[in-house]
Design an enzyme around this catalytic site. Structure first.
Site, PDB file in Angstrom:
ATOM      1  N   HIS A 111       3.447   6.756  -6.728  1.00 24.06           N
ATOM      2  CA  HIS A 111       2.721   7.961  -7.158  1.00 24.06           C
ATOM      3  C   HIS A 111       3.660   9.176  -7.083  1.00 24.06           C
ATOM      4  O   HIS A 111       3.639  10.057  -7.930  1.00 24.06           O
ATOM      5  CB  HIS A 111       1.507   8.152  -6.235  1.00 24.06           C
ATOM      6  N   HIS A 129       1.746   4.414  -2.819  1.00 26.65           N
ATOM      7  CA  HIS A 129       1.817   5.875  -2.647  1.00 26.65           C
ATOM      8  C   HIS A 129       3.191   6.385  -3.099  1.00 26.65           C
ATOM      9  O   HIS A 129       3.311   7.425  -3.749  1.00 26.65           O
ATOM     10  CB  HIS A 129       1.635   6.252  -1.180  1.00 26.65           C
ATOM     11  N   HIS A 168       0.828  -1.203   0.000  1.00 26.99           N
ATOM     12  CA  HIS A 168       0.000   0.000   0.000  1.00 26.99           C
ATOM     13  C   HIS A 168       0.867   1.261   0.000  1.00 26.99           C
ATOM     14  O   HIS A 168       0.741   2.134  -0.860  1.00 26.99           O
ATOM     15  CB  HIS A 168      -0.918  -0.019   1.231  1.00 26.99           C
ATOM     16  N   GLU A 169       1.775   1.345   0.969  1.00 31.16           N
ATOM     17  CA  GLU A 169       2.604   2.547   1.084  1.00 31.16           C
ATOM     18  C   GLU A 169       3.565   2.662  -0.094  1.00 31.16           C
ATOM     19  O   GLU A 169       3.893   3.766  -0.529  1.00 31.16           O
ATOM     20  CB  GLU A 169       3.362   2.559   2.418  1.00 31.16           C
TER      21      GLU A 169
HETATM   22 ZN   LIG Z   1      -3.011   5.207   1.939  1.00 36.69          ZN
END
Ligand SMILES: [Zn+2]
Length: 684
Positions: free
Chosen positions: A482, A479, A475-476
């Site tokens: 991104h 990010h 998940h991280e």
């Molecule tokens: Zn998040």
């Protein structure tokens, strides 16, 4: 007394980064440096703003918008290091500074948004935006900047500005009251039990309850408290139906117990002020104001998502309840099935259907292999690779540094990762940037970091993760991608600078690749034998994911719908709790399930403003990520190259350079529908 020497921002290691790999030289930064450098950087930024606002020349993109975006570099540099330290490696000195710096920063930035001469120049550009023939990204940045000024009240007359400031101030102190009242209710209530009352409770819960009793002065006994981490497992495992009922009633009445800590009047006042604020700024409702800069845009669009999900969730919960009632009857209960029975029987059913031990999975999830899996998936999808550099000084020796490379071998940026828990680190996991990537001016390469809180293994042993932890890592890292893959020109739309209902798409989407069979086969290898996770175990792990979705979706969606009902009205209800009850009645809320957050303790929307008219965002992002991954599944190839390229270009590289709806449609060919999410949750 000698005057403290003035800080030279052009030579200080906090603001002029001359360490290895273009990082700050952390070996030359002391805790005592921050305060003076912050003051100097704030003053320098004020001077830059004054120069832009007071410029006698006609406003241009160059002398106004670009100058505004590139200003405050020293402040950005010192801030990014400071907030990294405050989260990942703090101490008393840093904490004291935090209390000093936070209000200074908020005064500084609100002065900028209230600067009338500055807004006049932005407004001049905005009014001439068509004649200026701007490229799409510049136009987007100009419009966003203008809107942010307007939403902060820049166009109001003096009286309106004064009223808005008063409303904001009152809302902020009401929000603080709300949070503190809730905390007081949660702190003051406890149900003290003795060893004879603990039937069914697992060891970890017993020891947490013993600890909770001891801190409340009842050593040797056990306390049920209203902390979710005790309340939820207690209502899941306790064989004592009478105690489950007492705990349920206390939990759902937080913030509504009369007296000084009752939140009912606080909520009423907040809703009234929010409605007034929306009207003052020219919006039909507070939800319209809050949704204006999101992907959803309107309350109607939110309902288009939530209403069909609600319908399916209520159906699923009803059929689940029948199964739970059967189980209750079989185990000898002849009481009418109630809200305090749900978690208890659901757990019994789960154990019956998907009995497996988390401990069976752990040896297959080695931290280093899962990090490799993150990198490997990024290489397959986006062509980038990661090269670790040893001996780079950062904020803590545990932090690892990786150079991120493009497919042609050129350097794209840096990725720093700090994986292990320690007392100086706050809990949770997050991504942030020491520097974001953009092209404006001299340009900037991204320096992105991930912080985790995994348990550090003894020297020489491999760190092992739970499934949830492995997911968090993906998940991280999503990010982080991104931030690292960003290709935009303007700093204010770089990387994760997107609306709150879009920002979780790159992260939640990335989680899907953890459980792609090829990824597990290659990277989920047993720590001792090196063998991949057996298929039967993989299947059990995947099947268990959708269990209990009816209950979870009903409790979540009810809260999201009530949030929207409060804020989509043009006015405010006189009696919020009656309005809550009426809204739930219209929805046909099952009486055996409670809202995940009832109004008097709905901190997301009342303890501050973060998620007001925004609780839906969690599900919105889930719709996006399920629909986006379904695009890959439809091609039969989880790494489909053409699709991966569209994903990179329109989602991971695009930041906030375009409207999110336009970006998503360019990737997927259409807007998402909730079907894939409902399938993923097991609702259909
Ligand atoms: Zn998040």
């Amino acid at each position: 007394m000698p005057m403290p020497s003035a800080v030279d921002l052009a030579a200080h290691p906090l603001t002029t980064w001359q360490g290895p790999l273009g990082l700050p030289d952390f070996t030359r930064i002391g805790d005592g440096d921050f305060s003076g450098v912050f003051d100097a950087a704030l003053t320098a930024h004020e001077a830059e703003i004054e120069a832009i606002a007071g410029n006698a020349e006609t406003p241009t993109i160059e002398n106004t918008l670009a100058a505004l975006e590139l200003g405050g570099e020293a402040l950005d540099h010192v801030s990014s290091i400071f907030w990294c330290r405050a989260g990942a490696h703090t101490n008393e000195a840093i904490q004291a500074l935090e209390r000093e710096i936070s209000p200074k920063m908020s005064r500084h930035f609100s002065a900028i948004s209230m600067n009338e001469r500055l807004f006049a120049r932005i407004d001049d550009l905005y009014q001439r935006r068509d004649a200026l023939k701007l490229d799409a990204e510049t136009l987007q940045v100009l419009e966003k900047t203008w809107k942010n000024f307007v939403r902060s009240g820049a166009r109001l007359d003096a009286k309106g500005k004064k009223r808005l400031a008063a409303i904001n101030e009152e809302l902020s102190s009401l929000g603080t009251n709300f949070g503190q009242n809730l905390l007081a209710d949660e702190r003051d209530w406890a149900l003290f039990l003795d060893a004879a009352d603990l039937a069914g409770l697992p060891e970890f819960l017993k020891s947490a309850m013993a600890e909770a009793a001891e801190t409340r002065g009842q050593k040797g006994r056990y306390a049920v408290t209203l902390s979710r981490s005790i309340y939820e497992p207690f209502s899941t495992f306790s064989e004592r139906r009478d105690l489950r009922e007492i705990a349920f009633r206390a939990f759902t009445m937080r913030g509504q117990n009369g007296g000084a800590t009752d939140n009912t009047a606080v909520v009423r006042d907040m809703l009234r002020l929010r409605a007034e604020k929306a009207k003052l700024l020219g919006y039909a409702s507070y939800a319209a104001l809050k949704l204006d800069d999101t992907m959803a845009k309107t309350p109607q669009a939110v309902h288009k998502l939530l209403d069909p999900v609600w319908e399916k969730a209520v159906e699923k919960a009803a059929s689940d309840q029948i199964e739970l009632q059967r189980l209750a009857a079989e185990t000898g209960s002849n009481e009418e099935f109630a809200a305090w029975d749900w978690r208890f029987y659901q757990e019994k059913l789960r154990a019956e259907k998907f009995a497996f031990d988390e401990a069976e999975l752990k040896p297959y999830l080695q931290l280093d292999r899962i990090i490799d899996a993150c990198f490997d998936v990024a290489t397959k999808l986006f062509g980038i690779s990661f090269e670790e550099k040893q001996g780079i000084a950062t904020w803590h020796p545990d932090t690892r540094a990786f150079v991120v490379k493009n497919a042609d071998g050129s350097e794209r940026g840096l990725f720093l990762a700090d994986y292990f828990a320690r007392p100086s680190k706050r809990s949770g996991a997050w991504m942030s940037a020491l520097k974001s990537g953009y092209k404006l001016g001299d340009g900037s390469r991204p320096v992105i970091y991930n912080i985790m809180n995994f348990a550090k293994p003894p020297e020489g042993e491999a760190a092992l993760l739970s499934v949830d932890e492995a997911k968090t890592l993906f998940h991280e890292f999503g990010h982080a991608l991104h931030g690292m893959l960003t290709e935009v020109t303007w700093p204010s739309v770089a990387g994760t600078s997107v609306s709150r209902d879009f920002v979780e798409l790159p992260s939640q989407l990335y989680e899907h690749w953890l459980t792609v069979p090829a990824v597990l086969e290659k990277h989920a290898l047993h720590v001792k034998t090196g063998k991949p996770m057996p298929k039967a175990l993989v299947d059990k792990m995947l099947a268990a994911r959708t269990f209990g979705a009816g209950f979870a979706t009903v409790e979540f969606t009810a809260s999201a719908l009530v949030d929207m009902a409060y804020h989509a009205r043009p006015d405010a209800p006189e009696e919020p709790l009656r309005f809550e009850a009426e809204t739930l009645e219209k929805l046909k809320m099952p009486d055996t399930i409670a809202m995940r957050h009832r109004t008097p303790h709905f901190g997301h929307i009342f303890a501050g403003d973060g998620y007001s008219a925004g609780y839906y965002s969690y599900m919105w992002s889930e719709v996006l990520d399920a629909d986006a991954f379904a695009a890959f599944e439809e091609t039969g190839d989880p790494f489909n190259p053409a699709l991966a390229e569209r994903l990179r270009k329109n989602i991971y590289a695009a930041g906030g350079s375009k409207d999110p709806e336009e970006l998503y449609t360019a990737f997927r060919g259409k807007m998402p529908s909730p079907e894939a999410m409902m399938v993923k949750r097991g609702l259909v």
